[in-house]
Design a protein around this motif. Structure first.
Motif, mmCIF file in Angstrom:
data_model
loop_
_atom_site.group_PDB
_atom_site.id
_atom_site.type_symbol
_atom_site.label_atom_id
_atom_site.label_comp_id
_atom_site.label_asym_id
_atom_site.label_seq_id
_atom_site.Cartn_x
_atom_site.Cartn_y
_atom_site.Cartn_z
ATOM 1 N N LEU A 186 8.236 -2.475 2.241
ATOM 2 C CA LEU A 186 6.773 -2.414 2.278
ATOM 3 C C LEU A 186 6.196 -3.821 2.245
ATOM 4 C CD1 LEU A 186 4.024 -1.016 2.158
ATOM 5 C CD2 LEU A 186 4.361 -0.722 -0.313
ATOM 6 N N GLY A 187 6.763 -4.694 1.419
ATOM 7 C CA GLY A 187 6.307 -6.078 1.383
ATOM 8 C C GLY A 187 6.460 -6.766 2.726
ATOM 9 N N ARG A 188 7.579 -6.540 3.386
ATOM 10 C CA ARG A 188 7.770 -7.141 4.718
ATOM 11 C C ARG A 188 6.707 -6.641 5.690
ATOM 12 N NH1 ARG A 188 13.437 -6.115 3.577
ATOM 13 N NH2 ARG A 188 14.468 -8.087 3.071
ATOM 14 N N ARG A 189 6.381 -5.351 5.613
ATOM 15 C CA ARG A 189 5.352 -4.811 6.497
ATOM 16 C C ARG A 189 3.989 -5.441 6.189
ATOM 17 N NH1 ARG A 189 4.093 -0.160 9.455
ATOM 18 N NH2 ARG A 189 6.261 -0.287 10.102
ATOM 19 N N LEU A 190 3.690 -5.630 4.907
ATOM 20 C CA LEU A 190 2.429 -6.268 4.542
ATOM 21 C C LEU A 190 2.377 -7.706 5.054
ATOM 22 C CD1 LEU A 190 2.155 -4.958 0.867
ATOM 23 C CD2 LEU A 190 0.649 -4.324 2.761
ATOM 24 N N GLY A 191 3.498 -8.422 4.971
ATOM 25 C CA GLY A 191 3.544 -9.779 5.500
ATOM 26 C C GLY A 191 3.324 -9.808 6.997
ATOM 27 N N ALA A 192 3.952 -8.869 7.712
ATOM 28 C CA ALA A 192 3.764 -8.802 9.163
ATOM 29 C C ALA A 192 2.317 -8.483 9.513
ATOM 30 C CB ALA A 192 4.700 -7.748 9.762
#
Length: 278
Positions: free
Chosen positions: A222-228
């Motif tokens: 989820l964090g990676r998606r938020l960063g993207a």
């Protein structure tokens, strides 16, 4: 949010995913350590912050109070605040209905009809997604709107009077009325057990209490998606509005599964968490 365990570990894992995706300078500010939005805004300007990722309801409240119109990516909340005019993308904790329905069909291929009770002020966007997802899975979605707890209780009594345990299931949203936890939820779980009507949920806490299964966040992903999405906001390519959770893990209540005649095999079925804990 500046919170204690176990929630702190959740937010730190999301932050780890954000940092991994962005591979650059990330300014981490625990909410509660800053006294005013004005001081926070000055700090962000000094550090040349271009986009804010707001985690949790506390983080989103503070981000919404900033005086400058920084774009905001919100995560670890269910729904958006009303009336904030700034550019905002929200990755909800509400799992994608399509993923839930796929899992329902894998566990219970005979199910043809899904009942759901909801407050339109909170969950209308989830129902819009669910109608399309149900159609794609060959399911009939029976939707009941409610605006108070008495109506929610009446709706569930009516559902259980007509439900067929061999072809129907009940879906509990993260909804303040449709899944109200002191009266509505216990009634639904007890009736579901007594009548052997499958009850699945969008909320991990409901599975701890007896719902059959849910999909819950893979926090680092989820964090990676938020960063993207933060990068997409800078580039003007990120979708605004609420997006359902697609970075998910699977939790199953083993006792409820056995009660419904479902064999639980974590390795074959991709189950990440079995409840109650052994």
């Amino acid at each position: 949010p500046d919170v204690g365990e176990p929630y702190r570990a959740v937010f730190l894992k999301i932050l780890e995913g954000i940092e991994n995706r962005l591979r650059g300078k990330v300014v981490s500010i625990p909410v509660g350590a800053r006294p005013t939005p004005q001081e926070l805004g000055e700090d962000l300007r000094r550090q040349d912050v271009r986009v804010v990722v707001a985690l949790g309801r506390q983080g989103l409240t503070v981000a919404s109070a900033l005086d400058q119109k920084l774009p905001v990516v919100a995560g670890a909340v269910v729904s958006m605040p009303e009336g904030d005019g700034r550019p905002m993308a929200l990755h909800s904790l509400a799992p994608d209905p399509g993923l839930l329905f796929q899992r329902l069909k894998l566990f219970l291929p005979e199910v043809k009809r899904v009942f759901v009770v909801y407050d339109p002020a909170s969950s209308a966007w989830q129902i819009r997604l669910a109608r399309e997802a149900a159609k794609a899975q060959g399911l009939e979605l029976v939707v009941t709107e409610v605006t108070d707890l008495k109506a929610a209780a009446r709706a569930y009594r009516s559902i259980f009077e007509m439900a067929d345990s061999h072809r129907d299931a009940i879906w509990l949203l993260q909804d303040p009325l449709g899944s109200e936890e002191s009266t509505v939820l216990p009634f639904v779980l007890e009736e579901g057990w007594t009548r052997s009507v499958p009850v699945f949920s969008s909320n991990l806490a409901h599975v701890r209490r007896g719902a059959l299964f849910t999909l819950y966040p893979d926090n680092e992903e989820l964090g990676r998606r938020l960063g993207a999405t933060a990068l997409g906001m800078l580039a003007g390519t990120a979708p605004t509005g609420p997006q359902p959770l697609r970075e998910v893990l699977l939790a199953v209540n083993q006792r409820s599964a056995h009660h419904l005649g479902i064999n639980v095999n974590p390795r074959q079925q991709g189950i990440d968490l079995i409840l109650p804990a052994q």
